[in-house]
Design an enzyme around this catalytic site. Structure first.
Site, PDB file in Angstrom:
ATOM      1  N   ASN A 137       0.850  -1.194   0.000  1.00 38.59           N
ATOM      2  CA  ASN A 137       0.000   0.000   0.000  1.00 38.59           C
ATOM      3  C   ASN A 137       0.881   1.238   0.000  1.00 38.59           C
ATOM      4  O   ASN A 137       2.105   1.131   0.036  1.00 38.59           O
ATOM      5  CB  ASN A 137      -0.971  -0.028   1.189  1.00 38.59           C
ATOM      6  CG  ASN A 137      -0.235  -0.089   2.504  1.00 38.59           C
ATOM      7  OD1 ASN A 137       0.486   0.842   2.858  1.00 38.59           O
ATOM      8  ND2 ASN A 137      -0.373  -1.200   3.218  1.00 38.59           N
ATOM      9  N   ASP A 197      -4.765  -6.109   4.789  1.00 38.23           N
ATOM     10  CA  ASP A 197      -5.862  -6.875   5.394  1.00 38.23           C
ATOM     11  C   ASP A 197      -5.784  -8.354   5.048  1.00 38.23           C
ATOM     12  O   ASP A 197      -6.277  -9.190   5.778  1.00 38.23           O
ATOM     13  CB  ASP A 197      -7.204  -6.311   4.922  1.00 38.23           C
ATOM     14  CG  ASP A 197      -7.423  -4.923   5.507  1.00 38.23           C
ATOM     15  OD1 ASP A 197      -7.205  -4.763   6.724  1.00 38.23           O
ATOM     16  OD2 ASP A 197      -7.766  -3.981   4.752  1.00 38.23           O
ATOM     17  N   LYS A 241       8.789 -18.016  -9.171  1.00 36.21           N
ATOM     18  CA  LYS A 241       8.085 -16.954  -9.895  1.00 36.21           C
ATOM     19  C   LYS A 241       6.965 -17.552 -10.761  1.00 36.21           C
ATOM     20  O   LYS A 241       7.218 -18.502 -11.518  1.00 36.21           O
ATOM     21  CB  LYS A 241       9.083 -16.195 -10.765  1.00 36.21           C
ATOM     22  CG  LYS A 241       8.478 -14.968 -11.395  1.00 36.21           C
ATOM     23  CD  LYS A 241       9.459 -14.216 -12.254  1.00 36.21           C
ATOM     24  CE  LYS A 241       8.700 -13.195 -13.083  1.00 36.21           C
ATOM     25  NZ  LYS A 241       9.495 -12.696 -14.189  1.00 36.21           N
ATOM     26  N   PRO A 246      -3.839 -11.422  10.568  1.00 33.83           N
ATOM     27  CA  PRO A 246      -4.221 -11.198  11.963  1.00 33.83           C
ATOM     28  C   PRO A 246      -4.387  -9.703  12.199  1.00 33.83           C
ATOM     29  O   PRO A 246      -3.641  -8.898  11.638  1.00 33.83           O
ATOM     30  CB  PRO A 246      -3.006 -11.725  12.743  1.00 33.83           C
ATOM     31  CG  PRO A 246      -1.874 -11.707  11.769  1.00 33.83           C
ATOM     32  CD  PRO A 246      -2.480 -11.919  10.415  1.00 33.83           C
ATOM     33  N   ASP A 247      -5.387  -9.328  12.982  1.00 35.13           N
ATOM     34  CA  ASP A 247      -5.556  -7.920  13.338  1.00 35.13           C
ATOM     35  C   ASP A 247      -4.739  -7.685  14.616  1.00 35.13           C
ATOM     36  O   ASP A 247      -5.176  -8.031  15.719  1.00 35.13           O
ATOM     37  CB  ASP A 247      -7.041  -7.590  13.547  1.00 35.13           C
ATOM     38  CG  ASP A 247      -7.253  -6.083  13.674  1.00 35.13           C
ATOM     39  OD1 ASP A 247      -6.405  -5.416  14.305  1.00 35.13           O
ATOM     40  OD2 ASP A 247      -8.259  -5.578  13.137  1.00 35.13           O
ATOM     41  N   ILE A 248      -3.561  -7.115  14.456  1.00 36.70           N
ATOM     42  CA  ILE A 248      -2.608  -6.997  15.571  1.00 36.70           C
ATOM     43  C   ILE A 248      -3.158  -6.052  16.640  1.00 36.70           C
ATOM     44  O   ILE A 248      -3.107  -6.331  17.835  1.00 36.70           O
ATOM     45  CB  ILE A 248      -1.233  -6.514  15.071  1.00 36.70           C
ATOM     46  CG1 ILE A 248      -0.837  -7.284  13.810  1.00 36.70           C
ATOM     47  CG2 ILE A 248      -0.166  -6.682  16.146  1.00 36.70           C
ATOM     48  CD1 ILE A 248       0.305  -6.666  13.031  1.00 36.70           C
ATOM     49  N   PHE A 263      -4.918   3.629  14.631  1.00 31.71           N
ATOM     50  CA  PHE A 263      -5.166   4.659  13.622  1.00 31.71           C
ATOM     51  C   PHE A 263      -6.327   4.211  12.745  1.00 31.71           C
ATOM     52  O   PHE A 263      -6.552   3.015  12.581  1.00 31.71           O
ATOM     53  CB  PHE A 263      -3.916   4.872  12.745  1.00 31.71           C
ATOM     54  CG  PHE A 263      -2.942   5.836  13.360  1.00 31.71           C
ATOM     55  CD1 PHE A 263      -2.233   5.483  14.498  1.00 31.71           C
ATOM     56  CD2 PHE A 263      -2.766   7.104  12.828  1.00 31.71           C
ATOM     57  CE1 PHE A 263      -1.355   6.365  15.092  1.00 31.71           C
ATOM     58  CE2 PHE A 263      -1.892   8.004  13.413  1.00 31.71           C
ATOM     59  CZ  PHE A 263      -1.186   7.638  14.541  1.00 31.71           C
ATOM     60  N   LYS A 307     -14.775   1.836  14.766  1.00 30.14           N
ATOM     61  CA  LYS A 307     -13.547   1.026  14.773  1.00 30.14           C
ATOM     62  C   LYS A 307     -12.969   0.930  16.175  1.00 30.14           C
ATOM     63  O   LYS A 307     -12.495  -0.117  16.599  1.00 30.14           O
ATOM     64  CB  LYS A 307     -12.523   1.663  13.828  1.00 30.14           C
ATOM     65  CG  LYS A 307     -11.288   0.826  13.628  1.00 30.14           C
ATOM     66  CD  LYS A 307     -10.498   1.297  12.428  1.00 30.14           C
ATOM     67  CE  LYS A 307     -11.245   1.023  11.132  1.00 30.14           C
ATOM     68  NZ  LYS A 307     -10.546   1.482   9.958  1.00 30.14           N
TER      69      LYS A 307
HETATM   70  O1  C5P Z   1      -9.046  -2.192  10.320  1.00 32.53           O
HETATM   71  P1  C5P Z   1      -8.129  -1.111   9.910  1.00 32.53           P
HETATM   72  O2  C5P Z   1      -6.988  -1.571   9.045  1.00 32.53           O
HETATM   73  O3  C5P Z   1      -8.780   0.105   9.340  1.00 32.53           O
HETATM   74  O4  C5P Z   1      -7.491  -0.627  11.297  1.00 32.53           O
HETATM   75  C1  C5P Z   1      -6.466   0.301  11.351  1.00 32.53           C
HETATM   76  C2  C5P Z   1      -5.719   0.182  12.650  1.00 32.53           C
HETATM   77  O5  C5P Z   1      -5.508  -1.186  13.000  1.00 32.53           O
HETATM   78  C3  C5P Z   1      -4.325   0.755  12.569  1.00 32.53           C
HETATM   79  O6  C5P Z   1      -3.976   1.207  13.850  1.00 32.53           O
HETATM   80  C4  C5P Z   1      -3.496  -0.435  12.141  1.00 32.53           C
HETATM   81  O7  C5P Z   1      -2.131  -0.265  12.477  1.00 32.53           O
HETATM   82  C5  C5P Z   1      -4.137  -1.546  12.897  1.00 32.53           C
HETATM   83  N1  C5P Z   1      -4.117  -2.862  12.223  1.00 32.53           N
HETATM   84  C6  C5P Z   1      -3.385  -3.901  12.738  1.00 32.53           C
HETATM   85  N2  C5P Z   1      -3.416  -5.139  12.137  1.00 32.53           N
HETATM   86  C7  C5P Z   1      -4.167  -5.339  11.033  1.00 32.53           C
HETATM   87  C8  C5P Z   1      -4.917  -4.279  10.491  1.00 32.53           C
HETATM   88  C9  C5P Z   1      -4.859  -3.056  11.105  1.00 32.53           C
HETATM   89  O8  C5P Z   1      -2.699  -3.702  13.751  1.00 32.53           O
HETATM   90  N3  C5P Z   1      -4.178  -6.525  10.444  1.00 32.53           N
END
Ligand code: C5P
Length: 397
Positions: A208, A276, A286, A303-305, A323, A337
């Site tokens: 990104n 995501d 390749k 994983p959503d850290i 953020f 969020k």
């Molecule tokens: O869900 P979204 O990506 O909009 O959430 C943004 C926030 O979550 C940011 O603080 C980002 O660093 C954190 N995040 C994370 N792990 C992910 C996705 C987002 O820590 N897989």
């Protein structure tokens, strides 16, 4: 300003060593106690006698001096200081430090110390620009070593460019900054930053537009207030700040592992733009282009850290900041969020292309917390970082 602070000054063997005499004087004028250590090469440029006279302290020169070992062992010598300052730091010393070599007193102290280390490199411009030195510099920064200089200018060897040691007063300023008893002294803070790269195959990846500028500025601002910062960064455009522990990662899964390994911490700031999804079973070789045939990629969720750390039942940092980069209904989406992820604060910003924020130098954020939404005026990313760091300091006292 530096009263009561002890500085272990390691003098390397370069022509800039003569500036150390002035450096010692300036540090002592500000109240620091300077314990000098000289490498054998340094003794070719300045005499231990002049160094001792200016420092008003014994000069340590040899690892195998039995009297010194009896008076104060090298391990103890490396730890009684508040800061180990290496000036001038030659290319050779940088290489040895990066490799963890310990063949003489100076390098043994550097390997044995548990106190912050600052280097003031000084060398010929070609040596400074050499890939090997730049590689060593990156390693040292990654180890949390602070770097002051080098400056551009005419060099003793007749060339022009970066390589001159920073002036004594600049080094003193950096030392004062590094030893500042800020409000975040003693606090450990994890900061994630930059994009992640999710491989498709060994040469292609999904990424990104995050430059890492905001996360880097936040890490620097927290460090400036005295925090011990672990900076977990994806492949960002901007260099990591000085004086923080840098943990470079590529993927979201690596970032998660690095964050969990860095805990426990007093606070965690999630400024990374984490992908995501990742590609399931990224190809080890390749993927070949076949005319008329498109590859099919299947994705799995990353994983959503932030959510994972915010919802930890044991060892959760007392302040978790996320953020929200949104393009529509910024406040509503960010408020939702915050609830969804379980974090304490959300720093929301509008990243619609028309704002120029993503990848730009300015940011306009709204801080969403328990007490509602607070819009901050548009300002530089550094100013946003300083303001956020100050708020974190208030929240952690
Ligand atoms: O869900 P979204 O990506 O909009 O959430 C943004 C926030 O979550 C940011 O603080 C980002 O660093 C954190 N995040 C994370 N792990 C992910 C996705 C987002 O820590 N897989």
């Amino acid at each position: 300003m530096l009263s009561g602070k002890r500085i272990l000054l390691i003098i390397g063997g370069g022509i800039a060593a003569y500036k150390c005499l002035d450096l010692i004087r300036r540090l002592r004028e500000r109240g620091a106690v300077v314990t000098p250590v000289m490498t054998r090469a340094a003794e070719e440029f300045v005499t231990p006698l002049s160094v001792a006279a200016l420092a008003g302290e014994k000069v340590y020169t040899d690892l195998f001096d039995l009297t010194d070992e009896a008076e104060m062992g090298h391990i103890q010598l490396s730890r009684v200081a508040d800061l180990v300052l290496v000036a001038p730091t030659t290319a050779d010393l940088m290489a040895k430090m990066a490799q963890g070599m310990a063949g003489d007193l100076a390098t043994t102290l550097l390997l044995a110390t548990d106190t912050p280390v600052m280097i003031a490199p000084a060398m010929n411009v070609r040596m400074w620009e050499h890939a090997a030195t730049q590689r060593n510099l990156a390693v040292l920064r990654g180890d949390g070593v602070a770097v002051v200089g080098p400056n551009d200018g005419d060099m003793a060897c007749g060339e022009y460019g970066p390589g001159r040691m920073a002036e004594p007063l600049e080094i003193v300023d950096a030392v004062v900054g590094a030893l500042a008893d800020g409000p975040l002294m003693g606090k450990r803070i994890v900061v994630t930053s930059g994009p992640t790269h999710e491989p498709i195959d060994p040469v292609r990846y999904i990424a990104n537009r995050s430059s890492g500028a905001q996360g880097t500025a936040i890490a620097a601002a927290l460090r400036a207030l005295g925090a011990e910062v672990v900076f977990v960064t994806g492949p960002a455009e901007v260099s990591p700040p000085d004086g923080v522990e840098v943990v470079p990662v590529e993927t979201a899964r690596e970032m998660r592992a690095a964050v969990l390994a860095a805990l426990p911490a007093d606070a965690a700031v999630f400024a990374a733009a984490v992908a995501d999804w990742h590609v399931v079973d990224a190809s080890a070789s390749k993927i070949k282009k076949v005319a008329g045939k498109m590859p099919t990629l299947s994705f799995d969720e990353n994983p959503d850290i932030l959510a994972e750390v915010a919802r930890m039942t044991e060892g959760r940092p007392s302040l978790v900041v996320g953020f929200a980069a949104e393009t529509d209904d910024v406040i509503d989406n960010a408020t939702a969020k915050r609830a969804r992820k379980g974090c304490d604060w959300i720093v929301a910003n509008d990243v619609s292309p028309s704002t120029g924020i993503m990848g730009g130098s300015e940011n306009a954020v709204t801080l969403i917390s328990d007490s509602g939404a607070e819009a901050w005026p548009r300002m530089g990313k550094d100013a946003v970082a300083r303001q956020l760091a100050a708020r974190i300091a208030e929240a952690l006292v």
